[in-house]
Design a protein around this motif. Sequence first.
Motif, PDB file in Angstrom:
ATOM      1  N   VAL A   7      21.205  40.042  52.263  1.00  6.61           N
ATOM      2  CA  VAL A   7      21.895  41.224  51.753  1.00  6.61           C
ATOM      3  C   VAL A   7      21.114  41.776  50.569  1.00  6.61           C
ATOM      4  CG1 VAL A   7      24.040  42.149  50.811  1.00  6.61           C
ATOM      5  CG2 VAL A   7      24.112  40.240  52.443  1.00  6.61           C
ATOM      6  N   ASP A   8      20.579  42.980  50.724  1.00  4.30           N
ATOM      7  CA  ASP A   8      19.792  43.603  49.661  1.00  4.30           C
ATOM      8  C   ASP A   8      19.766  45.100  49.912  1.00  4.30           C
ATOM      9  OD1 ASP A   8      17.144  44.502  48.222  1.00  4.30           O
ATOM     10  OD2 ASP A   8      17.590  42.505  47.458  1.00  4.30           O
ATOM     11  N   ASP A   9      19.670  45.889  48.849  1.00  5.97           N
ATOM     12  CA  ASP A   9      19.646  47.337  49.018  1.00  5.97           C
ATOM     13  C   ASP A   9      18.269  47.850  49.416  1.00  5.97           C
ATOM     14  OD1 ASP A   9      18.999  46.578  46.211  1.00  5.97           O
ATOM     15  OD2 ASP A   9      18.592  48.732  46.006  1.00  5.97           O
ATOM     16  N   GLU A  10      17.237  47.017  49.293  1.00  2.94           N
ATOM     17  CA  GLU A  10      15.884  47.438  49.627  1.00  2.94           C
ATOM     18  C   GLU A  10      15.531  47.000  51.048  1.00  2.94           C
ATOM     19  OE1 GLU A  10      13.001  46.255  46.743  1.00  2.94           O
ATOM     20  OE2 GLU A  10      14.366  46.576  45.068  1.00  2.94           O
ATOM     21  N   ALA A  11      15.309  47.979  51.919  1.00  2.00           N
ATOM     22  CA  ALA A  11      15.009  47.674  53.321  1.00  2.00           C
ATOM     23  C   ALA A  11      13.729  46.858  53.455  1.00  2.00           C
ATOM     24  CB  ALA A  11      14.895  48.969  54.128  1.00  2.00           C
ATOM     25  N   ARG A  14      14.487  43.220  52.690  1.00  2.00           N
ATOM     26  CA  ARG A  14      15.269  42.629  53.792  1.00  2.00           C
ATOM     27  C   ARG A  14      14.360  42.282  54.962  1.00  2.00           C
ATOM     28  NH1 ARG A  14      18.929  47.150  52.962  1.00  2.00           N
ATOM     29  NH2 ARG A  14      18.327  47.994  55.009  1.00  2.00           N
ATOM     30  N   SER A  34      22.693  46.038  53.828  1.00  2.00           N
ATOM     31  CA  SER A  34      22.942  46.435  52.449  1.00  2.00           C
ATOM     32  C   SER A  34      24.285  45.856  51.998  1.00  2.00           C
ATOM     33  CB  SER A  34      22.955  47.960  52.327  1.00  2.00           C
ATOM     34  OG  SER A  34      23.982  48.508  53.130  1.00  2.00           O
ATOM     35  N   GLY A  35      24.578  46.000  50.713  1.00  2.00           N
ATOM     36  CA  GLY A  35      25.763  45.363  50.151  1.00  2.00           C
ATOM     37  C   GLY A  35      27.073  45.813  50.758  1.00  2.00           C
ATOM     38  N   GLU A  37      27.827  46.529  53.665  1.00  2.00           N
ATOM     39  CA  GLU A  37      28.076  45.960  54.998  1.00  2.00           C
ATOM     40  C   GLU A  37      28.204  44.441  54.979  1.00  2.00           C
ATOM     41  OE1 GLU A  37      25.382  48.000  58.068  1.00  2.00           O
ATOM     42  OE2 GLU A  37      24.289  48.252  56.180  1.00  2.00           O
ATOM     43  N   ASP A  53      21.601  39.949  47.013  1.00  2.00           N
ATOM     44  CA  ASP A  53      21.086  40.658  45.844  1.00  2.00           C
ATOM     45  C   ASP A  53      22.187  40.762  44.802  1.00  2.00           C
ATOM     46  OD1 ASP A  53      19.656  42.188  44.079  1.00  2.00           O
ATOM     47  OD2 ASP A  53      19.523  43.960  45.354  1.00  2.00           O
ATOM     48  N   MET A  56      23.121  45.894  43.238  1.00  2.00           N
ATOM     49  CA  MET A  56      22.854  46.875  44.279  1.00  2.00           C
ATOM     50  C   MET A  56      23.561  48.176  43.922  1.00  2.00           C
ATOM     51  SD  MET A  56      23.338  44.413  47.647  1.00  2.00           S
ATOM     52  CE  MET A  56      24.848  43.670  46.977  1.00  2.00           C
ATOM     53  N   ASP A  58      25.068  50.419  45.841  1.00  2.00           N
ATOM     54  CA  ASP A  58      26.255  50.796  46.600  1.00  2.00           C
ATOM     55  C   ASP A  58      27.462  49.915  46.312  1.00  2.00           C
ATOM     56  OD1 ASP A  58      24.979  48.646  47.799  1.00  2.00           O
ATOM     57  OD2 ASP A  58      25.519  49.224  49.841  1.00  2.00           O
TER      58      ASP A  58
END
Length: 221
Positions: A7-11, A14, A34-35, A37, A53, A56, A58
């Motif tokens: 789980v991380d906001d940076e694709a 991930r 992402s967070g 989800e 993460d 984040m 979101d």
Amino acid sequence: MIRVLVVDDEALLRTGFQHILDASDDIEVVAAVSGGEAVRTARATAPDVVLLDIRMPDVDGLTVLAGLLRLPQPPVVAMLTTFDMDEYVVTALRSGAAGFLLKDTDPEELPFLVRALADGGCVLSSKVTRTVVDRYLQAGCPEQTARRLDRLTDRERAVLVLIAEGLSNTDIAGRMHLSTGTVKDHVSAVLGKLEVNSRVQAALLAERAGLLTPPQDLEPG
């Protein structure tokens, strides 16, 4: 097979973590999201380990952590951070995270750390452990810690030392010549008597109390 959710906001991060972990025969990344989800995905995929993460845009990583730990079968959660010391880390550890990793962790080490988490180990980045120990415990009461430690049997104290050294349940069983089931019972007793809700909290108490000594094999008893 160890099931992992990243789980991380940076694709890019991930994807990188997923490629590294999927290269191991015994690890499967069931999703990388992402967070926002995270909890829904964890409920659907039932991961054993979540790499989360801590910050984040979101959603707050601590909010996600709380949601993950409320699941009927909560996964082991380790926090990811880019900072040598992040104020959120201390709160995460108090909230039940099993440890934390810096995002620049050596890729070769990542599968070993995930295996340790899945086997009940606690993972603390060596770059920041001392700072975390000091800040985590600075408001604590040494006398109270001593009273809690006095509740432990000699066997439980030995288990606590090995937890603090970062050993998993399987490793502790081998070191102490016990079954894994017996080790799990001892770990549960240690957490209960110390009034903590995770192995990493127990490890930090042991660190502060000065219990860490060179490891030695112990005979069963």
